[in-house]
Enzyme design. Structure first.
Site, PDB file in Angstrom:
ATOM      1  N   SER A  99      70.618  -9.993 -82.696  1.00 43.29           N
ATOM      2  CA  SER A  99      69.687 -10.564 -83.674  1.00 43.29           C
ATOM      3  C   SER A  99      68.241 -10.185 -83.334  1.00 43.29           C
ATOM      4  O   SER A  99      67.448  -9.904 -84.230  1.00 43.29           O
ATOM      5  CB  SER A  99      69.849 -12.085 -83.783  1.00 43.29           C
ATOM      6  OG  SER A  99      69.554 -12.716 -82.576  1.00 43.29           O
ATOM      7  N   ASP A 142      64.695 -12.267 -75.529  1.00 39.12           N
ATOM      8  CA  ASP A 142      65.452 -11.217 -76.235  1.00 39.12           C
ATOM      9  C   ASP A 142      64.549 -10.252 -76.992  1.00 39.12           C
ATOM     10  O   ASP A 142      64.656  -9.037 -76.856  1.00 39.12           O
ATOM     11  CB  ASP A 142      66.420 -11.849 -77.254  1.00 39.12           C
ATOM     12  CG  ASP A 142      67.648 -12.436 -76.600  1.00 39.12           C
ATOM     13  OD1 ASP A 142      67.553 -12.803 -75.411  1.00 39.12           O
ATOM     14  OD2 ASP A 142      68.677 -12.548 -77.267  1.00 39.12           O
TER      15      ASP A 142
END
Ligand code: PMV
Length: 308
Positions: A99, A142
């Protein structure tokens, strides 16, 4: 006016420190050579995701877009006038940052459609907005790794985010995929609900990270693998105590240790997803054993840092 643009961004693997990083401890992660590509093309009418494909060992196939993904895209794109195609070669929902890679690739593609390149700082800032839709309260690790590439020591403290680039030795790493997705938002919420009882475990994970960093400082990959491996396994045991491991992840870690890995751990939020194993030598024996046991398995390669 530019009619179409496309951009790629890498996924990531966390070597040490997941979950604890949400509470201000450091973590070490690196960008991988697998990632996500976003293609944008101007078209009349509403902006729409026209296609979403994923590639694995068996080739490319259509995947269903996660409804949270569609919400995140809507927030980041103009309401009208764009067709969106997404392609990823990352296993989706397995702790490899698919994502975040999508978020960063999207920011880069939008900038290219405007005739410019998005700087890393823009990818981080806008990528974080998109990531929040997927993950609720992410640490920001991330999309920072995806924006910057290479290896990173990351920390989000009360005074903001700090990161340092790490130049990693040529590690021989294998990803063992349990095939089961893990829900990051749910796992993070589960750990939060178990606080303060699990705070000593989070502290112990945080205390491991500087030891991993020091062990990674050895230029000789063989010496680094022998020094880092046991710390990864220790990190895994602590993550299991946090309650984020699963029987399949335990089996993957045990298989890795039985087949010559110097260390192994679940990587990412857990509850499913992948484990990583570090080897002092070629990965072939472990790859074959993991596949024979029904896991997906592939070597992980570090994606080089983006130029600033
Ligand atoms: O996206 P994942 O599954 O790799 O999880 C990210 C790591 C966590 O520390 C569990 C969450 C976060 O936001 O840092």
């Amino acid at each position: 006016m530019i009619e179409r643009a496309s951009a790629w961004a890498p996924g990531k693997l966390i070597l040490a420190g997941e979950h604890a990083v949400v509470y201000g401890h450091p973590a070490i992660a690196f960008a991988v050579t697998l990632g996500t590509t976003v293609q944008l093309a101007r078209r009349p009418g509403h902006t729409e995701v026209e296609g979403c494909t994923a590639a694995d060992a068996e080739g490319a196939h259509l995947i269903e877009a996660d409804p949270r993904l569609l919400t995140a895209l809507r927030a980041a794109l103009p309401e009208q006038g764009l067709g969106v195609h997404i392609h990823t070669d990352l296993p989706v929902g397995r702790g490899m940052g698919s994502s975040a890679a999508l978020a960063v690739a999207l920011v880069r593609a939008v900038a290219r459609l405007e005739g410019r390149e998005a700087a890393a700082a823009e990818c981080q800032a806008r990528g974080f907005e998109i990531e929040r839709v997927f993950h609720g309260a992410p640490s920001g690790l991330d999309h920072t790794v995806s924006s910057l590439g290479g290896g990173l020591l990351y920390r989000r403290g009360p005074d903001g985010v700090r990161w340092t680039r790490l130049s990693l030795p040529a590690l021989s790493l294998v990803v063992i995929d349990t095939g089961a997705p893990g829900d990051t938002a749910e796992m993070v919420a589960g750990v939060r609900a178990r606080r303060p009882a699990v705070d000593p475990v989070l502290d112990a994970i945080g205390a491991l990270v500087p030891r991993v960093e020091a062990a990674l400082g050895q230029a000789d990959p063989s010496a680094a693998a022998r020094a880092v491996g046991p710390l990864l396994t220790e990190n895994h045991r602590l993550l299991a105590r946090l309650g984020v491991s699963t029987p399949a992840l335990e089996a993957a870690v045990a298989l890795a240790l039985d087949h010559g890995a110097t260390g192994a751990k679940l990587a990412g939020a857990g509850g499913g997803g992948v484990a990583i194993a570090l080897l002092d030598g070629p990965p072939d024996r472990l790859l074959a054993a993991a596949r024979a046991a029904g896991f997906g398995a592939f070597p992980a390669q570090i994606s080089p840092p983006e130029s600033p």
